[in-house]
Design an enzyme around this catalytic site. Structure first.
Site, mmCIF file in Angstrom:
data_model
loop_
_atom_site.group_PDB
_atom_site.id
_atom_site.type_symbol
_atom_site.label_atom_id
_atom_site.label_comp_id
_atom_site.label_asym_id
_atom_site.label_seq_id
_atom_site.Cartn_x
_atom_site.Cartn_y
_atom_site.Cartn_z
ATOM 1 N N LYS A 1 21.012 -2.526 -21.533
ATOM 2 C CA LYS A 1 19.583 -2.303 -21.333
ATOM 3 C C LYS A 1 18.685 -3.362 -21.958
ATOM 4 O O LYS A 1 18.944 -3.868 -23.040
ATOM 5 C CB LYS A 1 19.194 -0.944 -21.933
ATOM 6 C CG LYS A 1 19.827 0.207 -21.215
ATOM 7 C CD LYS A 1 19.015 0.632 -20.027
ATOM 8 C CE LYS A 1 17.949 1.567 -20.535
ATOM 9 N NZ LYS A 1 17.205 2.180 -19.470
ATOM 10 N N THR B 1 0.906 -1.153 0.000
ATOM 11 C CA THR B 1 0.000 0.000 0.000
ATOM 12 C C THR B 1 0.940 1.196 0.000
ATOM 13 O O THR B 1 2.019 1.139 0.615
ATOM 14 C CB THR B 1 -0.928 0.041 1.234
ATOM 15 O OG1 THR B 1 -0.125 0.133 2.408
ATOM 16 C CG2 THR B 1 -1.807 -1.197 1.328
ATOM 17 N N HIS B 2 0.560 2.246 -0.718
ATOM 18 C CA HIS B 2 1.439 3.426 -0.883
ATOM 19 C C HIS B 2 2.791 3.035 -1.485
ATOM 20 O O HIS B 2 3.791 3.705 -1.244
ATOM 21 C CB HIS B 2 1.667 4.167 0.432
ATOM 22 C CG HIS B 2 0.424 4.356 1.241
ATOM 23 N ND1 HIS B 2 -0.351 5.490 1.169
ATOM 24 C CD2 HIS B 2 -0.204 3.532 2.114
ATOM 25 C CE1 HIS B 2 -1.394 5.364 1.991
ATOM 26 N NE2 HIS B 2 -1.333 4.174 2.572
ATOM 27 N N SER C 1 18.713 -0.885 -26.093
ATOM 28 C CA SER C 1 19.026 0.525 -26.284
ATOM 29 C C SER C 1 20.099 0.632 -27.349
ATOM 30 O O SER C 1 20.968 -0.232 -27.461
ATOM 31 C CB SER C 1 19.528 1.107 -24.967
ATOM 32 O OG SER C 1 20.320 2.250 -25.217
ATOM 33 N N GLU D 1 5.131 -0.308 -21.510
ATOM 34 C CA GLU D 1 5.216 1.155 -21.560
ATOM 35 C C GLU D 1 4.292 1.715 -22.638
ATOM 36 O O GLU D 1 3.599 2.713 -22.436
ATOM 37 C CB GLU D 1 6.654 1.606 -21.858
ATOM 38 C CG GLU D 1 7.604 1.427 -20.693
ATOM 39 C CD GLU D 1 9.035 1.754 -21.110
ATOM 40 O OE1 GLU D 1 9.367 2.944 -21.196
ATOM 41 O OE2 GLU D 1 9.809 0.813 -21.364
ATOM 42 N N LYS E 1 -16.214 7.493 -36.918
ATOM 43 C CA LYS E 1 -15.535 6.270 -37.357
ATOM 44 C C LYS E 1 -14.067 6.178 -36.995
ATOM 45 O O LYS E 1 -13.610 5.166 -36.460
ATOM 46 C CB LYS E 1 -15.719 6.088 -38.858
ATOM 47 C CG LYS E 1 -17.141 5.702 -39.174
ATOM 48 C CD LYS E 1 -17.463 5.750 -40.632
ATOM 49 C CE LYS E 1 -18.956 5.900 -40.796
ATOM 50 N NZ LYS E 1 -19.475 7.186 -40.268
HETATM 51 N N1 ARG Z 1 -20.525 8.798 -44.786
HETATM 52 C C1 ARG Z 1 -21.698 9.068 -44.029
HETATM 53 C C2 ARG Z 1 -21.440 8.810 -42.537
HETATM 54 O O1 ARG Z 1 -20.465 8.263 -42.242
HETATM 55 C C3 ARG Z 1 -22.828 8.198 -44.488
HETATM 56 C C4 ARG Z 1 -24.163 8.767 -44.282
HETATM 57 C C5 ARG Z 1 -24.305 9.996 -45.077
HETATM 58 N N2 ARG Z 1 -25.638 10.464 -45.105
HETATM 59 C C6 ARG Z 1 -25.934 11.668 -45.587
HETATM 60 N N3 ARG Z 1 -27.187 12.007 -45.608
HETATM 61 N N4 ARG Z 1 -25.007 12.481 -46.002
HETATM 62 O O2 ARG Z 1 -22.200 9.169 -41.676
#
Ligand code: ARG
Length: 469
Positions: free
Chosen positions: A289, A161-162, A283, A296, A331
Site C-alpha cells: 500500500k 460528467t457523472h 500500511s 484524505e 477565538k
Molecule cells: N477575554 C475577553 C474576550 O475574549 C476579553 C474581553 C473581556 N471583557 C469583559 N468585559 N469581560 O472577549
C-alpha cells in the site's frame, strides 16, 4: 501557567469575596488568547502614543510604557513570561506585568480604553496578518497548478460528467479549473481583509470615552484603513470573522473536491497520478500500500471548518448589544480554522510540483470511453446531418464498438459508413483525441493553445492580489 488563586484582580474594587476557583478556571481565556500577545502589545503601544499625542499621558510616561511593553514582548518570546489564569486573559496578564515592571505609570495605560475595544482590535490585527499568510500560501498553490497546467498543456485525459467518460480534455485545462476556483477564493480573502481592516479602538466599553482621544491617529499607527463608525457596533459584532470563516469554508470545499480527485486518480483503478512518496504513507499490515493520506486528511478537515463557521454564526445570533462574554468563544474556532487551513494550503502547495502525471494510462482511459463520440456527431452536422439524427447515428456506432470491443477511431471507413454515408476519409481527423481537444479552440476551451494562453493570463491576474505577495 501559574494559577495562584490569590492574585489581585484589576477589577477587585467592588468585590468582597474572591472568585470561586472553578469559575476562575472556567472564565479564563489566557490558555488560548495568549497567542494574541504581539497584536495586544502593538495595540497598547499605539494607544499609549495616542494618549501622549493628545496630552493625556506625558511623553515621559508614554516612553516608559512603550519600553515596558516591548520588554514584555521579549520576555514572552524568550519563554520567560509567567501566564496566570487568575489574571483571566492576555490583556490583563500583560497589563499586570507592565505595572510590575515599570510601577505606577503602568496603571495609566488602560485610560480611555476597555478590554472590549482592546480584544476586538487584537483579533482584527491578528486576522489581518493571518489573511496575508493564507493569501500567500494560496498563491503558492495556484502557481503550482499553473506550472502543472503549462507542463501538461498537451496531455490528454478523459473529462467526466457523472464520473463517466464524457469528452477528452487536457490535463492542463483540468488544473486550470482548480486554479479558477482558487482565484475566487483569493478574491474572497481580499474582501474579508478589507472588512477586517477597520479599527474598533476608542469605542472603549461600549459608549466611547470622555478623554479627548484621536482615533485617526491610533488607526494610522496600526495601519488600519478606517475606524469603526459606531462604538456599540465596534465592540459587539464579529461579522468580519464570520466573513473570513465563510471564505475559509468555501476554500476548503474546493480543496476537498480536489482531494477527492487526487484520491481517485492515485488509485490503481485510475492510475492517473503518482502523488510522490513524500506525501503518502504506508500500511502497517499490507506491504503493497501507498495511501494518499494528505488529500484524505484535507477532505476530512473540511468538516471541522464548516463546523467552526456554524459555531460563530450561532455564537452571534442571540447576543443583545453590546459586548457579551459569549464573544470570548470566537477565538478557538478562529484559531483552529486558521491553523488547519494554512496547513492544508501549505501541503497542497508543496505537493503540486511533486505530482507525477501518468500520461499513458490517462490517454488510454480517454480512448476506452468513446470520448470522441460528440466530435463524430458534430462532424456529421457539418456534413449537413441534423444534430438529432447525428446523435442517433453515433449512438449506433458506439453500440457496435461496445459489441466488438473497439473505439470509433479503430473502425474502418467502410464500417463507419454503414451508419451514415455522410462519413468520409477526413473523419479520422476528428476521431483522434488530439483532434478533439485542438478543435475546442476558444477562450475557456480545452485546446493546448488555449491552455497556454490561460496560464499566462492567470499569472497576470495573480498580480491583482497584492496581499498574496
Ligand atoms: N477575554 C475577553 C474576550 O475574549 C476579553 C474581553 C473581556 N471583557 C469583559 N468585559 N469581560 O472577549
Amino acid at each position: 501557567m501559574s494559577d495562584e488563586h490569590s492574585i489581585d484582580k484589576p477589577w477587585a474594587g467592588r468585590f468582597t469575596a474572591p472568585t470561586d476557583a472553578f469559575v476562575e478556571a472556567f472564565t479564563a481565556s489566557v490558555g488560548f488568547d495568549k497567542r494574541l500577545y504581539r497584536h495586544d502589545i502593538a495595540g497598547s503601544i499605539a494607544h499609549a502614543r495616542m494618549l501622549a499625542h493628545v496630552g493625556v499621558l506625558s511623553e515621559e510616561e508614554c516612553r516608559q510604557i512603550v519600553e515596558g511593553l516591548e520588554a514584555i514582548r521579549g520576555e514572552i518570546e524568550r519563554g520567560e513570561f509567567t501566564w496566570s489564569a487568575a489574571l483571566e486573559d492576555v490583556h490583563m496578564n500583560i497589563e499586570a506585568r507592565l505595572t510590575e515592571r515599570i510601577g505606577e505609570v503602568g496603571k495609566k495605560l488602560h485610560t480611555g480604553r476597555s478590554r472590549n475595544d482592546q480584544v476586538a482590535t487584537d483579533i482584527r490585527l491578528y486576522l489581518r496578518d493571518e489573511i496575508r499568510e493564507l493569501a500567500r500560501e494560496l498563491r503558492r498553490l495556484q502557481e503550482g497548478l499553473l506550472g502543472l497546467a503549462e507542463r501538461e498543456a498537451e496531455t490528454i485525459m478523459p473529462g467526466f460528467t457523472h464520473l463517466q467518460t464524457a469528452q477528452p480534455v487536457t490535463f492542463g485545462h483540468h488544473m486550470l479549473a482548480w486554479c479558477e476556483m482558487l482565484m475566487r477564493d483569493q478574491d474572497r480573502l481580499r474582501d474579508a481583509h478589507r472588512r477586517v481592516n477597520v479599527m474598533p479602538l476608542g469605542a472603549a466599553a461600549l459608549a466611547g470615552t470622555t478623554y479627548p482621544i484621536d482615533r485617526e491617529f491610533t488607526a494610522r499607527e496600526l495601519g488600519f484603513e478606517a475606524v469603526c463608525e459606531n462604538s456599540l457596533d465596534a465592540v459587539s459584532d464579529r461579522d468580519f470573522a464570520i466573513d473570513l470563516l465563510a471564505a475559509c469554508a468555501t476554500l476548503m470545499m474546493h480543496l476537498s473536491r480536489f482531494s477527492e480527485e487526487l484520491v481517485l486518480w492515485s488509485s490503481a483503478q485510475f492510475d492517473f497520478v503518482d502523488l510522490g512518496d513524500r506525501f503518502c504513507t504506508g500500511s502497517s499490515i499490507m506491504p503493497q500500500k501507498k495511501n494518499p493520506d494528505v488529500p484524505e486528511l484535507v477532505r476530512g478537515k473540511t468538516g471541522r471548518i464548516y463546523g467552526h463557521l456554524t459555531s460563530l454564526l450561532t455564537l452571534m445570533k442571540s447576543q443583545p448589544l453590546a459586548y457579551n462574554k459569549d464573544n470570548q468563544e470566537d477565538k478557538e474556532p478562529l484559531f483552529d480554522t486558521l491553523d488547519n487551513v494554512k496547513g492544508c494550503l501549505r501541503l497542497f502547495a508543496d505537493m503540486m510540483p511533486q505530482i507525477e502525471v501518468r500520461r499513458e494510462p490517462m490517454r488510454e482511459a480517454a480512448r476506452r470511453g468513446f470520448s470522441t463520440a460528440t466530435d463524430l456527431a458534430d462532424y456529421l452536422v457539418r456534413k449537413g446531418v441534423p444534430f438529432r439524427d447525428a446523435h442517433e447515428i453515433v449512438g449506433k456506432a458506439v453500440r457496435h464498438g461496445l459489441d466488438t470491443g473497439r473505439d470509433l477511431s479503430e473502425m474502418s471507413l467502410e464500417e463507419l459508413r454503414r451508419f451514415s454515408d455522410a462519413i468520409d476519409e477526413d473523419v479520422y481527423n476528428v476521431l483522434t483525441l488530439e483532434g478533439s481537444v485542438a478543435a475546442r479552440d476558444h477562450l475557456g476551451g480545452t485546446a493546448p493553445k488555449q491552455v497556454r494562453a490561460a496560464v499566462e493570463r492567470a499569472r497576470q491576474r495573480l498580480e491583482d492580489f497584492p496581499l498574496a505577495r
